[in-house]
Scaffold this motif. Sequence first.
Motif, PDB file in Angstrom:
ATOM      1  N   ARG A 131      16.741  16.288  -7.169  1.00  0.00           N
ATOM      2  CA  ARG A 131      15.346  15.904  -6.884  1.00  0.00           C
ATOM      3  C   ARG A 131      14.915  14.765  -7.794  1.00  0.00           C
ATOM      4  O   ARG A 131      14.275  13.827  -7.368  1.00  0.00           O
ATOM      5  CB  ARG A 131      14.413  17.110  -7.109  1.00  0.00           C
ATOM      6  N   GLN A 132      15.306  14.873  -9.066  1.00  0.00           N
ATOM      7  CA  GLN A 132      14.882  13.848 -10.017  1.00  0.00           C
ATOM      8  C   GLN A 132      15.578  12.512  -9.750  1.00  0.00           C
ATOM      9  O   GLN A 132      15.034  11.455 -10.052  1.00  0.00           O
ATOM     10  CB  GLN A 132      15.166  14.312 -11.442  1.00  0.00           C
ATOM     11  N   ALA A 173      14.212   9.405  -7.183  1.00  0.00           N
ATOM     12  CA  ALA A 173      13.415   8.287  -7.674  1.00  0.00           C
ATOM     13  C   ALA A 173      14.284   7.079  -8.002  1.00  0.00           C
ATOM     14  O   ALA A 173      13.818   5.945  -8.016  1.00  0.00           O
ATOM     15  CB  ALA A 173      12.633   8.725  -8.907  1.00  0.00           C
ATOM     16  N   HIS A 174      15.586   7.306  -8.258  1.00  0.00           N
ATOM     17  CA  HIS A 174      16.488   6.210  -8.614  1.00  0.00           C
ATOM     18  C   HIS A 174      17.176   5.589  -7.408  1.00  0.00           C
ATOM     19  O   HIS A 174      17.965   4.660  -7.569  1.00  0.00           O
ATOM     20  CB  HIS A 174      17.564   6.726  -9.591  1.00  0.00           C
ATOM     21  N   ASP A 206      16.496   3.596  -5.123  1.00  0.00           N
ATOM     22  CA  ASP A 206      16.403   2.159  -4.865  1.00  0.00           C
ATOM     23  C   ASP A 206      17.165   1.346  -5.897  1.00  0.00           C
ATOM     24  O   ASP A 206      17.544   0.217  -5.661  1.00  0.00           O
ATOM     25  CB  ASP A 206      14.936   1.720  -4.882  1.00  0.00           C
TER      26      ASP A 206
END
Length: 401
Positions: free
Chosen positions: A294-295, A298-299, A301
Motif C-alpha cells: 500500500r505504501q 505512492a512511488h 510514478d
Amino acid sequence: MDPVPTDLPTALADVRALLLDTGQLARAVAAGRRRGLEPPPAERVEVRPVQLKNGPHLQFTARTGPVVTTRNVAVAEAGGAVDELLAQPYGNLHVETAREVVQVRITKRGEAQVHRAPAEHAAGPQRHDKAKERLVDPDDPLFRVLGAGGDKRRQVEAFVRQLAPLTPAVLERSGPVVRAVDLGCGNAYLTFAAHRWLGERARETGRELATVGVDVREDVVATGRRAAAEAGLPGLGFAVGSIEGADPFEAATPDVVMALHACDTATDEALARAVRWEAPLVLAAPCCHRDVQRQLVAHGDRSPLVRHAILRERFADVLTDTLRALVLQLLGYRVEVVEFIDSAHTPRNAMIRAVRTGAPQGSRVVELLAELDELTGAWGVEPALARMLAPQLRAVRQAAA
Ligand SMILES: C[S@@+](CC[C@H](N)C(=O)[O-])C[C@H]1O[C@@H](n2cnc3c(N)ncnc32)[C@H](O)[C@@H]1O
C-alpha cells in the motif's frame, strides 16, 4: 531372499531378542491384525531406542486413530513391555537393526513367514526413502479430523523440517517444560503437527512439551480444542485472542514461536511478540504483504520497479521481508530468509528463521541501522514491524549514538 516359514514362538523369540539389543536396534513397528482374532488395542506401535537423561530407554509410541501415546521404559526393565507387545495379535512385525531388516508376517494359520535382509542390502531403496523420510505422517488421522488437504500437509511437513535442525539447541537451553506457540494458528494443522513432532523430541530428552495455538477466531479455536480432546494430546491447548496480546504461558516465555501464513501484518505482530518475549527461536512463513505494498503505491510514478501491480506485489514481498530481517537482526537475532517449500505447494514459500543470539555490537549496529534507514528512506515506507518495535529500535539507536 524368500520368506522362511518359521514356527511362531521361535519367530517371536527372535524379534524379542532384536528389540532388546538396543545397541543395534534402529526401530521396529508392530501393525496390522491377525485374521480371525480381535484387533490389538493400538493400530500400530513403533519401538525405538532413545537416550534420556536417566539412561537408555525403549520408547513405545502407540497410535489408534488420531490418538498417540508414548511410553518410555528403561532398557533394563524393557523385557516385560516387549513381551506385552509381542503377545498382542499383530499381523506384521518389522524390525530394523544396524545389521539387518527382519519382517515377520503372521499367517491366518498362526505361522510366521520371516524375511531377513542384510542392512546394507535393504539400505539401497531404504536410504533413498530415508532421505525423504517424513517428519510428519501425511496419513496421520488428525489431518482428516482437521480437514487438511495435500498442500497443507506438505507445508506443515516442510515447516517442521525447518524446525528440526534447530530443536536440539532449543531443548538444551529449555527447562523441564518446553513451550511452543503457533500464532495465527487457524485450522491448527501446524499446531498439531509441531506438537506431535516436538513433543516426541522433548520426551526423548526427559522433558514435557506445552503447545498453544492462538487465533482471533473463536470458531477455529473451538475446533482445535475439540480435535485436541478427541486425539487425547496432552500439553496441547488453544487460546482465543490477538497475536499482539498473546500470553499463552502467562509469566513464562515460549521457547519456540511459529507463525504460518499469518495474514499481512499479523506476521509482524508475531515477530514483534517474539522479540518482546525474547523467544530463542522464531519461525515465520509470511503471507500477503499488503502493508508495504500500500505504501509503495505512492512511488508508482517514480520507479518502474513498482509501476505494475504484479511487480509491485513481488517487490513488496522482497522489501518487507528484507526490512523484517534487518529489524530482527538489530534486536538480537541471527536471521535467515529461506524457501521452506517448493512454490508448487504455496506461492507463500519464504520463511524467516530467527535465532536469538543477543544484540549486535559496535560497527555492525551502525551498518544495520544505515541499511534500514536507506531502504525505508528510498522507498518512503515505514514497515509495520518497525512501528511495532519502535521503542526497542529507539533504544538501539540511542545506544549506538
Ligand atoms: C491464512 S490463516 C493461516 C492459518 C494457519 N496458520 C495455516 O497456515 O493454516 C491466518 C490466521 O491468522 C489469524 N489471524 C490473523 N490476524 C490475527 C491476529 N492479529 N491475531 C490472531 N490471529 C490472527 C486468522 O484468524 C487466521 O486464522
